[in-house]
Scaffold this active site. Structure first.
Site, PDB file in Angstrom:
ATOM      1  N   ASP B 104       0.857  -1.193   0.000  1.00  0.00           N
ATOM      2  CA  ASP B 104       0.000   0.000   0.000  1.00  0.00           C
ATOM      3  C   ASP B 104       0.893   1.244   0.000  1.00  0.00           C
ATOM      4  OD1 ASP B 104       0.847  -0.666   2.660  1.00  0.00           O
ATOM      5  OD2 ASP B 104      -0.544   0.843   3.412  1.00  0.00           O
ATOM      6  N   GLU B 169       0.207  -0.912   5.715  1.00  0.00           N
ATOM      7  CA  GLU B 169       1.294  -0.335   6.515  1.00  0.00           C
ATOM      8  C   GLU B 169       1.127   1.160   6.719  1.00  0.00           C
ATOM      9  OE1 GLU B 169       5.126   1.292   7.793  1.00  0.00           O
ATOM     10  OE2 GLU B 169       4.104   1.793   5.932  1.00  0.00           O
TER      11      GLU B 169
END
Lengths: 476, 476
Positions: B104, B169
Site C-alpha cells: 500500500d 502499513e
C-alpha cells in the site's frame, strides 16, 4: 389597525394561490444554482434566465448585465452569471423602491447529511425543505407573488419598483459592487431600498437595521519546500504547524476575548439607554442554546448580553487550516506550508484596514519574538465594514406597519451578526435608507443541512411585501 | 574484495533487464493502493493479487491470509486487504530468511503539488517519480528482480525465503501483528529477518539497527451539534477551535522542546562514548538542509546533534485538524466538532502507555484550567515502542558485505527516526536478529509530493538483495 380594502383583496388572492406559489418554488429549487461550484455555473445563469421569464410575465421590463469572468484558483477563467435588473412602473408621481435578492445558493448534497434531496422541494409538517427555499429564492418569489396579486386583483401598484437580482452572492458577490457603481445613474430616482436576504431572530417577525462586517485573514507559514515525514525529519526542523498553533493560540482567549491590542478601541461604548432596546426584543435564550446543541453553557446567559455579542461587539473565529492533514485517520506528516484562516466580525466604527494593520503587526511581533526562522505572512483576504441604518425612517415605518397588518404584532427591531456587502453598496449608490426585511425564520438553516422555509413564512411573507409596497406609498 | 562468479552473473542479468524491471514498476505504481482512503481499498487488494501473480511466476508458493475488517470512524465496516505470505525453498540444509514489505502507499493527488501524475511512473534525469516507487513497491520488486536473476541464470538460491507483504502499513498495519502472532509456528525455521522499508541517510548506502516509536494522539473538542455560521453565532458560543489552538499551542515550543512534563524522564542519557558513533557516519548537513528547502536554519547545525535529534531523542509534530475548514478559499464557519492530530516519536526506554498518560493528564489539566464548558477527549490512537537491534551479528555482516559488493563502500551503520511496528513483531515471533536494509535514498520523498526512486538505487538495490541472499549462506 384595521386592514385597508386593497390589502384584504391582495391577501385573499395570496391565500387562494398558495398551491401555485409553492409549485413555482419547486421549479426554482430544482435549478442547482450553486455559485461555489464551477460545474454548476451554467445553472446559475439558467436560474437568472428563469427568473427573467417569470418577471416578464408580470410586465417587469428586464435587462441582463454582463459582468465578465472569474479567475478560478487553478488558473482557468469562468463566465460569471449576468446580473438581472428589472423595472416595474416609472410614474414620476410615485416613489421608487429598490429591491435586492440573489438567485444562487450555498452548496448542498445529500451526503452532507440532508434528510431529503436538497434540490427537490419537500413539504413536511408545514415546512418546505430545499436548498434556497429560505436563502434566497423563496423571498424573491414572495416579491413576484405580491406583484401578481396586485395585478390579478386590478389594484394599482402604488410605487415604482427597481429590481437587482444576482447569481454570485454565496461566493462573495463577485462583480456586483463594480457593476452597480457603473450604473449609478439608474438609481437616481430610488427613494428606498429593501433587501430580503436575512432571517428573523428566532420565530418572531423582525425588521433589521444593522449587520456586522468582516475581516478575513490568511496566515501563511512555510518551513520546507514540501511536506516532510515526521519520523524522518521530526526533531531537526522548525515546524510550520508549531508556529501556526503558537501564533493562532494567541488570537483569542477561551472566553472569546480578542487578544490583539487595540482591536476594541473603536467599538462604540454601550450607550446608557441602549440596553433598553434589547428588553423589548422577543427572544428565548434556551431555545437558541437548544438549536445549537452546546454541550455546556453559552458565553452569555442573559438575553441582552447574548444579543449584543452577536450584533454590536466584534468576535473572532478560527475556521481552519489549509495545507495540513485534514481527513479522518492518521497521517504523520510535517506540513511544509500551511495557511491558517480566521476572521473577525466587525462592528460600526471599526475600519477593516485599521484592523488588518493591528492583526498583522501583532502576529508579526509575536512571530519575531518566537525566534522561528520560518517564513510567515499574514494578510486580510477580505474586508467589509459593518452596516447600520437609522430605523427612525419612513422605510422602516412602512415595514413595521406591513408586518403588523400580516402578523398582528410589532416586529422586533434587530441587528444581525453576519455580513451582506450589498447593503453598503446600496447606501453608497442611492444615498437613501436601506432596510433589511427578513422573510424566513432564524432556524431555517440558511447555510446548513435541511434548509427550509415555513409555508407560513412564504405565504405571509408575500403578504408582508405586498403590504410594504402599499405602506411605502402612504408614508411621508 | 573480488566479486564471486555467481554474483557477477547475477549482476549482469539485472543490468541487462533494467527496462523490463522498470516496466513492472510502472504496473505496480499504476495501482492506486492508498490504504488511507476507503474508496481505494479495493485497489489495495488488487495490488496484493497482482503481487501474488508476479511471485507465483517465480515459483514462490503464496497464500493470502484474511485479517477481517476495519471499523471506520463513520461507523461502517470495510474489508482489510489480505496479508500475502510466500515461501520459496524449504531445504532444511539451508538457512531461512524472512522478508517484509508493504504494497500500500501514502495518499497522493496532483493537487497536492505533484509535478506529474503520482500514479504514472515518470522517468526524469535518472529518477523514477511515482507514489510507492521508493515506499515500498520499488524495494519489494528488488526482491523479485533478484530472485528472477538467480532463476534465469540457473544459480541455486542459497537460502530459503519466507515473505510477508501487507497492504495496510501506511494506515498503522491494522491486523498485521495479530495475524503474525497467530501464525507463530510458521516462523519456527526463520534465522534472520530483513525489512526493506526504510531509506538511506542522504545518498550513502546504509544498514539500519534502530527506529523511533510513535505515540499518535487525537484531541476531540465539541462545541455544537453542527457547524455554525460565524456571523450568526460568533460571539455567543465557546468555540471548539479556540480551545483546540489553546491546548495544542501548549504542546511544544518553537524550538521543538516538548512541554508535557515528564516526557523526557525515561530518555536514556547520551553515553560518554556514544558521540563517537556519529563521527564515522557520512552525512552532509548542508545537503540535508537543501533537500528540505528550509527558509532559515535547521534546529541543529552540527552533524552529531542533528542526527541524535532524528534518532535518539523524541520529537512532537502537529499534523492537522479534521472537522474544520481545510480547502483553499474562505468559509466563515465555526466548526462544531474538531479533532486535532499530533504525535510524538518515541525513543528506546519510552513506554507509549506512560506517554499517553502524561499527555492526556497534561491536556486535561490545561483544559480544566481554561474553564471551557465544551466536551474534550484526548486519547492515543496508536502507540508503538522504539526498535533497536544489535548490529554485531551475521545478519548485518551479510548486508554490509552485499553493499560492499555492489557499491564498493562500507555502509553507514545508522538508526532511523521513523517507525516500523513490524520490526518489533518480527523480533517477537522469530526471536532472531532483524535487519533493516534500505534500498532508496534519503531524499526520495517517501511521504511527500514527487516521491521517486533513483534508477540506480532500484537496479543496484536489486543486486544488493541478491548479494545479501548469497552472503547469508556464507556467514556462520
Amino acid at each position: 389597525m384595521s386592514l385597508p380594502d386593497s390589502l384584504s383583496k391582495l391577501f385573499a388572492y395570496i391565500d387562494n394561490n398558495k398551491v401555485n406559489f409553492i409549485e413555482t418554488l419547486i421549479e426554482a429549487v430544482a435549478i442547482k444554482s450553486v455559485s461555489a461550484w464551477p460545474q454548476t455555473r451554467d445553472e446559475c445563469q439558467r436560474m437568472i434566465n428563469w427568473a427573467q421569464q417569470k418577471m416578464e410575465a408580470l410586465n417587469i421590463s428586464c435587462k441582463q448585465v454582463d459582468i465578465g469572468s472569474q479567475d478560478l484558483p487553478d488558473g482557468t477563467k469562468i463566465k460569471l452569471p449576468n446580473i438581472l435588473t428589472g423595472t416595474l412602473g416609472n410614474d414620476p408621481a410615485k416613489k421608487t423602491v429598490l429591491v435586492y435578492g440573489h438567485l444562487d445558493v450555498q452548496p448542498a448534497a445529500i451526503e452532507d447529511g440532508w434528510d431529503t434531496d436538497p434540490f427537490v422541494l419537500t413539504p413536511k409538517d408545514g415546512k418546505l425543505y430545499g436548498r434556497g427555499s429560505s436563502d434566497d429564492k423563496g423571498p424573491i418569489l414572495c416579491w413576484l407573488n405580491a406583484i401578481e396579486a396586485y395585478q390579478r386583483q386590478n389594484i394599482t401598484i402604488p410605487v415604482n419598483i427597481k429590481f437587482v437580482f444576482e447569481g454570485m452572492e454565496e461566493s462573495g458577490s463577485i462583480g456586483l459592487h463594480k457593476c452597480l457603481m457603473s450604473m449609478r445613474r439608474w438609481f437616481d430616482d430610488v427613494e428606498f431600498a429593501c433587501i430580503t436576504d436575512s432571517r428573523w431572530l428566532g420565530n418572531y417577525p423582525c425588521v433589521t437595521y444593522g449587520l456586522r462586517g468582516l475581516a478575513h485573514f490568511n496566515l501563511d507559514i512555510e518551513c520546507a519546500k514540501m511536506d516532510l515525514h515526521s519520523g524522518v525529519f521530526g526533531g531537526t526542523v522548525y515546524e510550520a504547524m508549531t508556529d501556526l498553533f503558537n501564533l493562532m493560540g494567541q488570537l483569542v482567549d477561551v472566553n472569546g476575548k480578542i487578544l490583539v491590542p487595540g482591536v476594541y478601541d473603536d467599538v462604540e461604548p454601550v450607550k446608557p439607554d441602549e440596553d433598553k432596546i434589547y428588553e423589548k426584543i422577543v427572544f428565548d435564550v434556551d431555545e437558541y442554546q437548544k438549536s445549537i446543541g452546546t454541550p455546556g453553557r453559552l458565553l452569555y446567559e442573559n438575553k441582552k448580553d447574548l444579543l449584543q455579542h452577536r450584533w454590536r461587539f466584534p468576535a473572532l473565529s478560527i475556521h481552519g487550516i489549509s495545507g495540513a492533514h485534514c481527513k479522518p485517520g492518521q497521517k504523520t506528516v510535517i506540513p511544509g506550508k500551511v495557511t491558517g484562516k480566521f476572521s473577525i466580525r466587525l462592528v460600526p466604527n471599526q475600519d477593516p484596514n485599521k484592523i488588518e494593520k493591528l492583526v498583522v503587526d501583532y502576529l508579526s511581533k509575536k512571530f519575531k519574538e518566537s525566534g522561528s526562522p520560518n517564513l510567515m505572512k499574514c494578510q486580510m483576504s477580505h474586508g467589509v465594514r459593518a452596516f447600520t441604518e437609522n430605523p427612525i425612517n419612513h422605510n422602516f415605518q412602512a415595514a413595521v406597519r406591513a408586518t403588523e397588518h400580516v402578523y398582528g404584532v410589532e416586529p422586533n427591531l434587530i441587528r444581525e451578526g453576519s455580513t451582506i456587502p450589498v447593503t453598503l453598496t446600496f447606501q453608497e449608490v442611492t444615498g437613501k435608507n436601506v432596510l433589511l426585511l427578513p422573510i424566513g425564520c432564524g432556524d431555517d438553516g440558511a447555510h446548513s443541512q435541511n434548509e427550509k422555509i415555513n409555508e407560513r413564512n412564504f405565504i405571509e411573507g408575500s403578504k408582508v411585501l405586498g403590504a410594504y409596497l402599499y405602506e411605502l406609498s402612504k408614508v411621508l
